[in-house]
Design a protein around this motif. Structure first.
Motif, PDB file in Angstrom:
ATOM      1  N   ASP A 299     -10.441  -6.891   1.304  1.00 16.10           N
ATOM      2  CA  ASP A 299      -9.348  -6.065   0.781  1.00 16.10           C
ATOM      3  C   ASP A 299      -8.450  -5.531   1.900  1.00 16.10           C
ATOM      4  OD1 ASP A 299     -10.025  -6.346  -1.955  1.00 16.10           O
ATOM      5  OD2 ASP A 299     -11.566  -4.802  -1.740  1.00 16.10           O
ATOM      6  N   ILE A 300      -8.256  -6.348   2.927  1.00 20.67           N
ATOM      7  CA  ILE A 300      -7.345  -6.005   4.029  1.00 20.67           C
ATOM      8  C   ILE A 300      -6.222  -7.032   4.046  1.00 20.67           C
ATOM      9  CG2 ILE A 300      -7.077  -5.685   6.508  1.00 20.67           C
ATOM     10  CD1 ILE A 300     -10.062  -4.990   6.647  1.00 20.67           C
ATOM     11  N   ARG A 301      -4.999  -6.549   3.880  1.00 21.43           N
ATOM     12  CA  ARG A 301      -3.826  -7.414   3.931  1.00 21.43           C
ATOM     13  C   ARG A 301      -3.338  -7.481   5.375  1.00 21.43           C
ATOM     14  NH1 ARG A 301      -0.161  -9.081   0.013  1.00 21.43           N
ATOM     15  NH2 ARG A 301      -1.414  -7.913  -1.488  1.00 21.43           N
ATOM     16  N   VAL A 302      -3.093  -8.692   5.870  1.00 21.85           N
ATOM     17  CA  VAL A 302      -2.608  -8.879   7.236  1.00 21.85           C
ATOM     18  C   VAL A 302      -1.177  -9.400   7.167  1.00 21.85           C
ATOM     19  CG1 VAL A 302      -2.965 -10.010   9.453  1.00 21.85           C
ATOM     20  CG2 VAL A 302      -4.943  -9.361   8.052  1.00 21.85           C
TER      21      VAL A 302
ATOM     22  N   ASP B   7       8.847  -0.478   4.851  1.00 17.95           N
ATOM     23  CA  ASP B   7       9.169  -0.925   3.492  1.00 17.95           C
ATOM     24  C   ASP B   7       8.329  -2.151   3.127  1.00 17.95           C
ATOM     25  OD1 ASP B   7      11.098   1.035   3.119  1.00 17.95           O
ATOM     26  OD2 ASP B   7      12.797  -0.295   3.547  1.00 17.95           O
ATOM     27  N   GLY B   8       8.214  -3.097   4.075  1.00 13.86           N
ATOM     28  CA  GLY B   8       7.435  -4.303   3.832  1.00 13.86           C
ATOM     29  C   GLY B   8       5.962  -4.011   3.624  1.00 13.86           C
ATOM     30  N   ILE B   9       5.428  -3.062   4.382  1.00 16.13           N
ATOM     31  CA  ILE B   9       4.031  -2.663   4.193  1.00 16.13           C
ATOM     32  C   ILE B   9       3.846  -2.089   2.792  1.00 16.13           C
ATOM     33  CG2 ILE B   9       2.228  -1.052   4.948  1.00 16.13           C
ATOM     34  CD1 ILE B   9       3.441  -1.300   7.782  1.00 16.13           C
ATOM     35  N   GLU B  10       4.757  -1.214   2.387  1.00 20.30           N
ATOM     36  CA  GLU B  10       4.641  -0.602   1.056  1.00 20.30           C
ATOM     37  C   GLU B  10       4.789  -1.637  -0.055  1.00 20.30           C
ATOM     38  OE1 GLU B  10       5.189   3.905   0.718  1.00 20.30           O
ATOM     39  OE2 GLU B  10       7.212   3.090   1.042  1.00 20.30           O
ATOM     40  N   ALA B  11       5.551  -2.705   0.213  1.00 19.99           N
ATOM     41  CA  ALA B  11       5.749  -3.755  -0.787  1.00 19.99           C
ATOM     42  C   ALA B  11       4.643  -4.805  -0.757  1.00 19.99           C
ATOM     43  CB  ALA B  11       7.100  -4.432  -0.567  1.00 19.99           C
TER      44      ALA B  11
ATOM     45  N   GLY C 232     -10.284  -0.544   2.200  1.00 23.74           N
ATOM     46  CA  GLY C 232      -9.270  -1.570   2.392  1.00 23.74           C
ATOM     47  C   GLY C 232      -7.952  -0.982   2.859  1.00 23.74           C
ATOM     48  N   GLY C 233      -7.019  -1.851   3.172  1.00 24.04           N
ATOM     49  CA  GLY C 233      -5.730  -1.384   3.665  1.00 24.04           C
ATOM     50  C   GLY C 233      -4.921  -2.526   4.232  1.00 24.04           C
ATOM     51  N   THR C 234      -4.160  -2.247   5.282  1.00 19.30           N
ATOM     52  CA  THR C 234      -3.218  -3.220   5.817  1.00 19.30           C
ATOM     53  C   THR C 234      -3.255  -3.232   7.345  1.00 19.30           C
ATOM     54  OG1 THR C 234      -1.711  -3.014   3.933  1.00 19.30           O
ATOM     55  CG2 THR C 234      -0.753  -3.843   5.978  1.00 19.30           C
ATOM     56  N   ILE C 235      -3.072  -4.420   7.902  1.00 19.09           N
ATOM     57  CA  ILE C 235      -2.849  -4.606   9.329  1.00 19.09           C
ATOM     58  C   ILE C 235      -1.498  -5.285   9.483  1.00 19.09           C
ATOM     59  CG2 ILE C 235      -3.600  -5.802  11.422  1.00 19.09           C
ATOM     60  CD1 ILE C 235      -6.483  -5.672  10.284  1.00 19.09           C
TER      61      ILE C 235
ATOM     62  N   MET D   2       0.836  -1.182   0.000  1.00 19.38           N
ATOM     63  CA  MET D   2       0.000   0.000   0.000  1.00 19.38           C
ATOM     64  C   MET D   2       0.883   1.249   0.000  1.00 19.38           C
ATOM     65  SD  MET D   2      -1.453   0.332   3.940  1.00 19.38           S
ATOM     66  CE  MET D   2      -2.279   1.890   3.597  1.00 19.38           C
ATOM     67  N   LYS D   3       0.328   2.323  -0.410  1.00 13.08           N
ATOM     68  CA  LYS D   3       1.052   3.589  -0.423  1.00 13.08           C
ATOM     69  C   LYS D   3       0.945   4.242   0.946  1.00 13.08           C
ATOM     70  CE  LYS D   3       1.399   7.948  -2.978  1.00 13.08           C
ATOM     71  NZ  LYS D   3       0.787   8.795  -4.048  1.00 13.08           N
ATOM     72  N   ILE D   4       2.109   4.546   1.541  1.00 12.32           N
ATOM     73  CA  ILE D   4       2.109   5.140   2.871  1.00 12.32           C
ATOM     74  C   ILE D   4       1.743   6.619   2.821  1.00 12.32           C
ATOM     75  CG2 ILE D   4       3.520   5.679   4.891  1.00 12.32           C
ATOM     76  CD1 ILE D   4       2.783   2.716   4.586  1.00 12.32           C
ATOM     77  N   ALA D   5       2.293   7.341   1.869  1.00  7.86           N
ATOM     78  CA  ALA D   5       1.979   8.770   1.750  1.00  7.86           C
ATOM     79  C   ALA D   5       0.475   8.935   1.534  1.00  7.86           C
ATOM     80  CB  ALA D   5       2.748   9.385   0.596  1.00  7.86           C
ATOM     81  N   GLY D   6      -0.151   9.721   2.374  1.00 10.08           N
ATOM     82  CA  GLY D   6      -1.589   9.947   2.274  1.00 10.08           C
ATOM     83  C   GLY D   6      -2.432   8.955   3.045  1.00 10.08           C
ATOM     84  N   SER D   7      -1.805   7.935   3.625  1.00  6.17           N
ATOM     85  CA  SER D   7      -2.564   6.963   4.409  1.00  6.17           C
ATOM     86  C   SER D   7      -2.820   7.508   5.812  1.00  6.17           C
ATOM     87  CB  SER D   7      -1.796   5.635   4.505  1.00  6.17           C
ATOM     88  OG  SER D   7      -0.613   5.803   5.268  1.00  6.17           O
TER      89      SER D   7
END
Length: 232
Positions: A163-166, A198-202, A120-123, A1-6
């Motif tokens: 649409d949530i990546r864990v 970095d891992g979150i962005e990847a 959606g997003g990331t955990i 996910m893109k960190i900028a703007g999150s």
């Protein structure tokens, strides 16, 4: 996910790795909520302190309502009571499970609808190499982290439908207050925070952040003999 703007919320963000994670996210352009049991202890300029005790359901619910724009949740809050599994206080063992497993799960259950509602997003769950291998000094901690790892695996399948990546972060000792009395190599928490983000962005599902975690992971095929050579 893109960190900028999150928009991110980091639990246990008042010190240690949590503070470095919040700082790294902020530097990359995220809006950051810094969760802590005492929000007055959050001293990082630019973040929004949030009162959050992950073992208190009312506190978790209030944080989820306050931080309604979140699409990135980092579950970092934790404790290490160093309780012996055979002879230690069972209340301390329960506290570790309540924190690392039940508390983390409660936070995910509160924020998953928020993240899904925001598209959606990331955990990211901050785990440990001790979720893969364990020793008596950290018996209760490792058992709780192993449970959290199992929960991470289960939820990454279930939440993918929303649409949530864990993701899980595996790392050994860090140069923080929690490991202050530990001798031996320790990783710089600022460096680990950079690797984690970095891992979150990847869009990585598993972030193995240091050499000791990589060595333990590589030992899996060898079973007990490889992971615990002292038993051979």
């Amino acid at each position: 996910m893109k960190i900028a703007g999150s928009t991110a919320l980091v639990t246990g963000a008042n010190r240690g790795l949590g503070r470095h994670l919040a700082a790294e996210l902020l530097a990359r352009g995220a809006t950051v909520y810094a969760g802590a049991r005492n929000p007055d202890s959050v001293d990082l300029p630019g973040v929004t302190p949030v009162r959050l005790d992950i073992t208190d359901p009312a506190s978790v619910a209030a944080a989820a309502e306050l931080a309604g724009g979140v699409n990135l949740l980092i579950n970092n809050a934790g404790i290490d009571t160093r309780t012996d599994l055979l002879d230690g206080d069972l209340d301390l063992v329960r506290l570790e499970l309540e924190t690392h497993y039940i508390g983390t799960l409660s936070t995910i259950r509160a924020f998953a609808p928020v993240i899904a509602g925001n598209g959606g997003g990331t955990i990211l769950n901050v785990l440990s190499v001790l979720s893969w291998v364990n020793f008596p000094l950290h018996g209760s901690y490792g058992a709780a982290k192993s449970a959290e790892w199992a929960m991470t695996n289960a939820l990454r399948l279930q939440l993918a439908e929303r649409d949530i990546r864990v993701a899980g972060l595996h790392v050994g000792y860090l140069d923080t207050d929690m490991a202050a009395t530990i001798t031996g190599p320790k990783s710089d928490p600022a460096s680990i925070a950079r690797l984690a983000v970095d891992g979150i962005e990847a869009d990585a599902y598993e972030i193995v952040a240091d050499d000791v975690s990589r060595r333990v992971q590589a030992g899996f095929p060898g079973g007990v003999a490889a992971l615990y050579p002292q038993l051979s």
